[in-house]
Scaffold this active site. Structure first.
Site, PDB file in Angstrom:
ATOM      1  N   LYS A 222       0.825  -1.209   0.000  1.00 44.34           N
ATOM      2  CA  LYS A 222       0.000   0.000   0.000  1.00 44.34           C
ATOM      3  C   LYS A 222       0.854   1.252   0.000  1.00 44.34           C
ATOM      4  O   LYS A 222       0.469   2.271  -0.568  1.00 44.34           O
ATOM      5  CB  LYS A 222      -0.970   0.002   1.190  1.00 44.34           C
ATOM      6  CG  LYS A 222      -2.107  -0.972   0.998  1.00 44.34           C
ATOM      7  CD  LYS A 222      -3.341  -0.568   1.750  1.00 44.34           C
ATOM      8  CE  LYS A 222      -4.500  -1.484   1.395  1.00 44.34           C
ATOM      9  NZ  LYS A 222      -5.668  -1.308   2.233  1.00 44.34           N
TER      10      LYS A 222
ATOM     11  N   LYS B 238      -3.123 -10.501  -6.709  1.00 38.75           N
ATOM     12  CA  LYS B 238      -4.428 -10.696  -6.051  1.00 38.75           C
ATOM     13  C   LYS B 238      -5.518  -9.847  -6.693  1.00 38.75           C
ATOM     14  O   LYS B 238      -5.276  -8.706  -7.067  1.00 38.75           O
ATOM     15  CB  LYS B 238      -4.247 -10.291  -4.576  1.00 38.75           C
ATOM     16  CG  LYS B 238      -5.434 -10.463  -3.695  1.00 38.75           C
ATOM     17  CD  LYS B 238      -5.146  -9.939  -2.278  1.00 38.75           C
ATOM     18  CE  LYS B 238      -5.531  -8.477  -2.143  1.00 38.75           C
ATOM     19  NZ  LYS B 238      -5.682  -8.011  -0.758  1.00 38.75           N
TER      20      LYS B 238
ATOM     21  N   LYS C 226      -9.839  -4.423  -5.252  1.00 39.15           N
ATOM     22  CA  LYS C 226     -10.589  -3.262  -5.731  1.00 39.15           C
ATOM     23  C   LYS C 226      -9.670  -2.075  -6.014  1.00 39.15           C
ATOM     24  O   LYS C 226     -10.050  -1.156  -6.711  1.00 39.15           O
ATOM     25  CB  LYS C 226     -11.699  -2.887  -4.744  1.00 39.15           C
ATOM     26  CG  LYS C 226     -11.266  -2.686  -3.327  1.00 39.15           C
ATOM     27  CD  LYS C 226     -12.462  -2.736  -2.379  1.00 39.15           C
ATOM     28  CE  LYS C 226     -11.994  -3.165  -0.992  1.00 39.15           C
ATOM     29  NZ  LYS C 226     -13.015  -3.726  -0.156  1.00 39.15           N
TER      30      LYS C 226
HETATM   31  P1  TYM Z   1     -10.050  -6.553   3.009  1.00 39.70           P
HETATM   32  O1  TYM Z   1     -11.127  -5.556   3.206  1.00 39.70           O
HETATM   33  O2  TYM Z   1      -8.928  -6.203   2.102  1.00 39.70           O
HETATM   34  O3  TYM Z   1     -10.627  -7.935   2.523  1.00 39.70           O
HETATM   35  C1  TYM Z   1     -11.725  -8.540   3.183  1.00 39.70           C
HETATM   36  C2  TYM Z   1     -11.605 -10.045   3.227  1.00 39.70           C
HETATM   37  O4  TYM Z   1     -11.597 -10.572   1.923  1.00 39.70           O
HETATM   38  C3  TYM Z   1     -10.439 -11.358   1.722  1.00 39.70           C
HETATM   39  N1  TYM Z   1      -9.967 -11.123   0.347  1.00 39.70           N
HETATM   40  C4  TYM Z   1      -9.657 -12.091  -0.500  1.00 39.70           C
HETATM   41  N2  TYM Z   1      -9.699 -13.424  -0.382  1.00 39.70           N
HETATM   42  C5  TYM Z   1      -9.324 -14.145  -1.453  1.00 39.70           C
HETATM   43  N3  TYM Z   1      -8.914 -13.591  -2.619  1.00 39.70           N
HETATM   44  C6  TYM Z   1      -8.859 -12.255  -2.785  1.00 39.70           C
HETATM   45  N4  TYM Z   1      -8.484 -11.737  -3.945  1.00 39.70           N
HETATM   46  C7  TYM Z   1      -9.254 -11.433  -1.691  1.00 39.70           C
HETATM   47  N5  TYM Z   1      -9.341 -10.091  -1.506  1.00 39.70           N
HETATM   48  C8  TYM Z   1      -9.782  -9.921  -0.247  1.00 39.70           C
HETATM   49  C9  TYM Z   1      -9.437 -10.857   2.743  1.00 39.70           C
HETATM   50  O5  TYM Z   1      -8.486 -11.839   3.064  1.00 39.70           O
HETATM   51  C10 TYM Z   1     -10.322 -10.523   3.902  1.00 39.70           C
HETATM   52  O6  TYM Z   1     -10.614 -11.688   4.637  1.00 39.70           O
HETATM   53  N6  TYM Z   1      -7.470  -5.903   7.220  1.00 39.70           N
HETATM   54  C11 TYM Z   1      -8.632  -6.527   6.639  1.00 39.70           C
HETATM   55  C12 TYM Z   1      -9.947  -6.052   7.264  1.00 39.70           C
HETATM   56  C13 TYM Z   1      -9.967  -6.210   8.736  1.00 39.70           C
HETATM   57  C14 TYM Z   1     -10.084  -7.444   9.450  1.00 39.70           C
HETATM   58  C15 TYM Z   1     -10.047  -7.088  10.818  1.00 39.70           C
HETATM   59  C16 TYM Z   1     -10.211  -8.772   9.047  1.00 39.70           C
HETATM   60  C17 TYM Z   1      -9.879  -5.210   9.648  1.00 39.70           C
HETATM   61  N7  TYM Z   1      -9.909  -5.727  10.897  1.00 39.70           N
HETATM   62  C18 TYM Z   1     -10.134  -8.052  11.813  1.00 39.70           C
HETATM   63  C19 TYM Z   1     -10.297  -9.745  10.067  1.00 39.70           C
HETATM   64  C20 TYM Z   1     -10.237  -9.384  11.422  1.00 39.70           C
HETATM   65  C21 TYM Z   1      -8.671  -6.173   5.156  1.00 39.70           C
HETATM   66  O7  TYM Z   1      -8.116  -5.203   4.720  1.00 39.70           O
HETATM   67  O8  TYM Z   1      -9.468  -6.984   4.436  1.00 39.70           O
END
Ligand code: TYM
Length: 344
Positions: A126, A208, A211
């Site tokens: 990022k 990956k 968005k």
């Molecule tokens: P975020 O918002 O980027 O993604 C949300 C969830 O979707 C999964 N994910 C994917 N899985 C498979 N393939 C992909 N291309 C893909 N893109 C996203 C992510 O692994 C995630 O599970 N930091 C986290 C949000 C968060 C969180 C937490 C998660 C904040 N606090 C506490 C768990 C527990 C994040 O940025 O996810």
């Protein structure tokens, strides 16, 4: 229910293991977040006490348009419910509605090391993408995420593979804190699906699906129109072999499509290989697109229906914040006492 039965139900709730997970409402939900995370959540409600958050505080580590952030957050509440998360059985809430997250995050900031945060791949990615805004929040993001998890004393954290490193850091911070103050936090385990843990971009299948990807043809959105989904799958990058078989190293595009198709249809890789033996990639890509369209259609329709009822959605996230706060406030009170803050 008779008194005894009420007591038994309460006992069961208390004995259930707890789950916490979240998604940033930083844009429209992607197929990656659906297959890697949300899809697996609905089935857990009977067995676990589940908390699912909209991680809006995390989103401002990258600049957001305020009105868009509000819109994405509300849409995401509707999409959670439409994906099968019954608000009666799951606690659905917005992170910024539960101030205890920020309170615990500050404490954990003081128990998380600079070196640990410097090693986080998401920070490196990022900060490379947002070179003009490498702010302190982007750096300390994993401490807030650790607070999100530890504040509920969560046993399991269902996430995609990309979040494993953050959950591991969370465990390290909890272990350090517990080492000083006794058993304050439960140590959480990441819970990562076997298939779908890493959905790749359709146009550059070695990175990956995200968005924030500049090439919008690589990313499919959960609420996207069927014709757009089909167009993206038909354009998906494959290879020059014209043979559908699973080999992520040498056939990343085809293997990614196979993963998506496998999750969408429940078929194994062998079954998929047999189904498309002798077919060209054109047929295969169209079939994957159609399977995804059908997988997402009911969710899109239900999300649209729910979005027309704002009062209902408000009721859901308000009740969720109240339930979440009750648990979160208890953990913060315990932590404040342990570190030596004078009670008010
Ligand atoms: P975020 O918002 O980027 O993604 C949300 C969830 O979707 C999964 N994910 C994917 N899985 C498979 N393939 C992909 N291309 C893909 N893109 C996203 C992510 O692994 C995630 O599970 N930091 C986290 C949000 C968060 C969180 C937490 C998660 C904040 N606090 C506490 C768990 C527990 C994040 O940025 O996810």
């Amino acid at each position: 229910m008779k008194g005894f039965e009420v007591f038994q139900t309460m006992e069961n709730e208390m004995q259930k293991k707890r789950i916490l997970s979240g998604i940033q409402p930083s844009g429209d939900l992607t197929l990656g977040s659906y297959l890697g995370a949300i899809r697996n959540w609905a089935a857990l409600a009977d067995e676990y006490d589940c908390y699912y958050m909209l991680a809006d505080m995390h989103t401002i580590t990258v600049r957001q348009v305020p009105a868009e952030l509000r819109r994405h957050t509300l849409t995401q509440v509707a999409a959670y419910i439409a994906s099968g998360l019954d608000p009666e059985k799951n606690t659905l809430f917005v992170q910024s509605h539960v101030p205890a997250h920020a309170q615990l995050a500050w404490v954990l900031d003081c128990y998380t090391m600079f070196g640990e945060l410097s090693r986080m791949t998401q920070f490196k990615d990022k900060s490379a993408k947002n070179a003009d805004n490498i702010n302190a929040g982007l750096f300390t993001y994993p401490a807030l995420m650790a607070a999100d998890i530890l504040i509920y004393q969560a046993d399991l954290v269902p996430v995609g593979g990309d979040q494993k490193q953050h959950v591991e850091l969370c465990r390290d911070v909890a272990t350090r804190f517990n080492g000083i103050y006794g058993d304050v936090f439960k140590l959480p385990e990441p819970y990562i699906p076997k298939v779908g843990a890493r959905v790749m971009s359709l146009t550059s299948p070695t990175s990956k699906m995200s968005k924030s990807d500049k090439d919008q043809n690589g990313c499919v959105y959960m609420l996207e129109r069927p014709e757009d989904i089909m167009r993206k799958f038909k354009k998906a990058v494959t290879d020059s072999e014209a043979s559908v078989h699973y080999d992520p190293e040498s056939k990343p595009g085809v293997s990614n499509l196979m993963q998506i198709y496998s999750v969408a249809t429940g078929r194994t890789f062998e079954e998929i290989e047999r189904e498309f033996a002798g077919h060209g990639y054109g047929d295969f890509k169209a079939a994957v697109g159609e399977a995804v369209v059908e997988l997402l259609r009911p969710i899109r329709e239900e999300t649209e229906r729910l979005l027309a009822d704002k009062a209902y959605l408000e009721g859901v996230y308000r009740a969720g914040a109240e339930r979440a706060s009750r648990v979160a406030d208890r953990t913060v009170a315990k932590v404040y006492k342990k570190v030596g803050f004078l009670p008010r």
